[in-house]
Design a protein around this motif. Sequence first.
Motif, mmCIF file in Angstrom:
data_model
loop_
_atom_site.group_PDB
_atom_site.id
_atom_site.type_symbol
_atom_site.label_atom_id
_atom_site.label_comp_id
_atom_site.label_asym_id
_atom_site.label_seq_id
_atom_site.Cartn_x
_atom_site.Cartn_y
_atom_site.Cartn_z
ATOM 1 N N UNK A 150 0.948 -1.405 -0.025
ATOM 2 C CA UNK A 150 0.011 -0.049 -0.253
ATOM 3 C C UNK A 150 0.836 1.288 0.086
ATOM 4 N N UNK A 151 1.902 1.370 0.855
ATOM 5 C CA UNK A 151 2.744 2.581 0.840
ATOM 6 C C UNK A 151 3.420 2.683 -0.327
ATOM 7 N N UNK A 152 3.822 1.564 -1.241
ATOM 8 C CA UNK A 152 4.601 1.613 -2.532
ATOM 9 C C UNK A 152 3.297 2.176 -3.483
ATOM 10 N N UNK A 153 2.291 1.941 -3.285
ATOM 11 C CA UNK A 153 1.112 2.102 -4.327
ATOM 12 C C UNK A 153 0.953 3.713 -4.067
ATOM 13 N N UNK A 154 0.888 4.188 -2.784
ATOM 14 C CA UNK A 154 0.626 5.698 -2.410
ATOM 15 C C UNK A 154 1.696 6.394 -3.068
ATOM 16 N N UNK A 155 2.958 6.155 -3.036
ATOM 17 C CA UNK A 155 4.161 6.655 -3.449
ATOM 18 C C UNK A 155 4.116 6.885 -5.008
ATOM 19 N N UNK A 156 3.510 5.736 -5.851
ATOM 20 C CA UNK A 156 3.687 5.757 -7.182
ATOM 21 C C UNK A 156 2.482 6.551 -7.556
ATOM 22 N N UNK A 157 1.356 6.638 -6.926
ATOM 23 C CA UNK A 157 0.165 7.302 -7.257
ATOM 24 C C UNK A 157 0.502 8.905 -6.934
ATOM 25 N N UNK A 158 1.307 9.293 -5.880
ATOM 26 C CA UNK A 158 1.570 10.737 -5.401
ATOM 27 C C UNK A 158 2.384 11.049 -6.808
ATOM 28 N N UNK A 159 3.432 10.107 -7.084
ATOM 29 C CA UNK A 159 4.530 10.601 -8.079
ATOM 30 C C UNK A 159 3.740 11.143 -9.278
ATOM 31 N N UNK A 160 2.691 10.203 -9.689
ATOM 32 C CA UNK A 160 1.706 10.397 -10.810
ATOM 33 C C UNK A 160 1.229 11.622 -10.997
ATOM 34 N N UNK A 161 0.803 12.283 -9.896
ATOM 35 C CA UNK A 161 0.134 13.617 -9.492
ATOM 36 C C UNK A 161 1.338 14.400 -9.894
ATOM 37 N N UNK A 162 2.490 14.448 -9.146
ATOM 38 C CA UNK A 162 3.335 15.691 -9.522
ATOM 39 C C UNK A 162 3.827 15.698 -11.020
ATOM 40 N N UNK A 163 3.945 14.509 -11.565
ATOM 41 C CA UNK A 163 4.499 14.350 -12.932
ATOM 42 C C UNK A 163 3.327 14.889 -13.806
ATOM 43 N N UNK A 164 2.316 14.391 -13.526
ATOM 44 C CA UNK A 164 1.156 15.164 -14.284
ATOM 45 C C UNK A 164 0.741 16.448 -14.243
ATOM 46 N N UNK A 165 1.067 17.011 -12.966
ATOM 47 C CA UNK A 165 0.991 18.419 -13.054
ATOM 48 C C UNK A 165 2.015 19.009 -13.799
ATOM 49 N N UNK A 166 3.178 18.686 -13.759
ATOM 50 C CA UNK A 166 4.441 19.214 -14.654
ATOM 51 C C UNK A 166 3.932 19.185 -16.013
ATOM 52 N N UNK A 167 3.447 17.935 -16.748
ATOM 53 C CA UNK A 167 3.073 17.738 -17.910
ATOM 54 C C UNK A 167 1.934 18.734 -18.472
ATOM 55 N N UNK A 168 0.773 18.714 -17.432
ATOM 56 C CA UNK A 168 -0.290 19.717 -17.724
ATOM 57 C C UNK A 168 0.133 21.053 -18.231
ATOM 58 N N UNK A 169 1.307 21.444 -17.217
ATOM 59 C CA UNK A 169 1.405 22.889 -17.317
ATOM 60 C C UNK A 169 2.413 23.044 -18.576
ATOM 61 N N UNK A 170 3.471 21.886 -18.895
ATOM 62 C CA UNK A 170 4.276 22.130 -20.076
ATOM 63 C C UNK A 170 3.372 21.981 -21.233
ATOM 64 N N UNK A 171 2.287 21.471 -21.259
ATOM 65 C CA UNK A 171 1.542 21.357 -22.682
ATOM 66 C C UNK A 171 0.298 22.415 -22.799
#
Length: 151
Positions: A6-27
């Motif tokens: 669960x902790x690993x899953x939480x970290x991956x989900x949160x990392x996807x949010x951080x990266x998703x934010x960056x990609x949304x801004x960059x596009x």
Amino acid sequence: MPLTVEEMSDRFEIQDLIVGYCYAVDSSDWDALDRFFMPDAVIDYSEMVGVSGGLQEIKRFLAESLTPILAFQHAVSTTQYTFNGDRAQTKTACYNPMTVSNGGKADTLVFGLWYIHDFVRTAEGWRISRLYEQKCYSMNVPDWLAAQLPA
């Protein structure tokens, strides 16, 4: 101590949010930000550009302020995580080169900053409840642009 699945899953989900934010801004996909943030999220860019506000206000700010930028790219790495039940906080290094134009002359500059995110677990998964951008360094910022930024 080893991480649970669960902790690993939480970290991956949160990392996807951080990266998703960056990609949304960059596009320049401002509406995509709704998928990453809570509707009442606070986004605080005050150290970097002197602006802080709610999600809708920041979407308008980004659309207006980044339009004249010729190119920009956010690269994130080295995220630290702190969990407290259904809340989490991260600190992530961000490297942000930008190309700006001033009277036909293009300058490429670089901002180094820390993203400090607060997250909340919702029925739909983790969402960003707060983003704070903390200055770290800048390189090659033209004088005309430096005069417009917070000291």
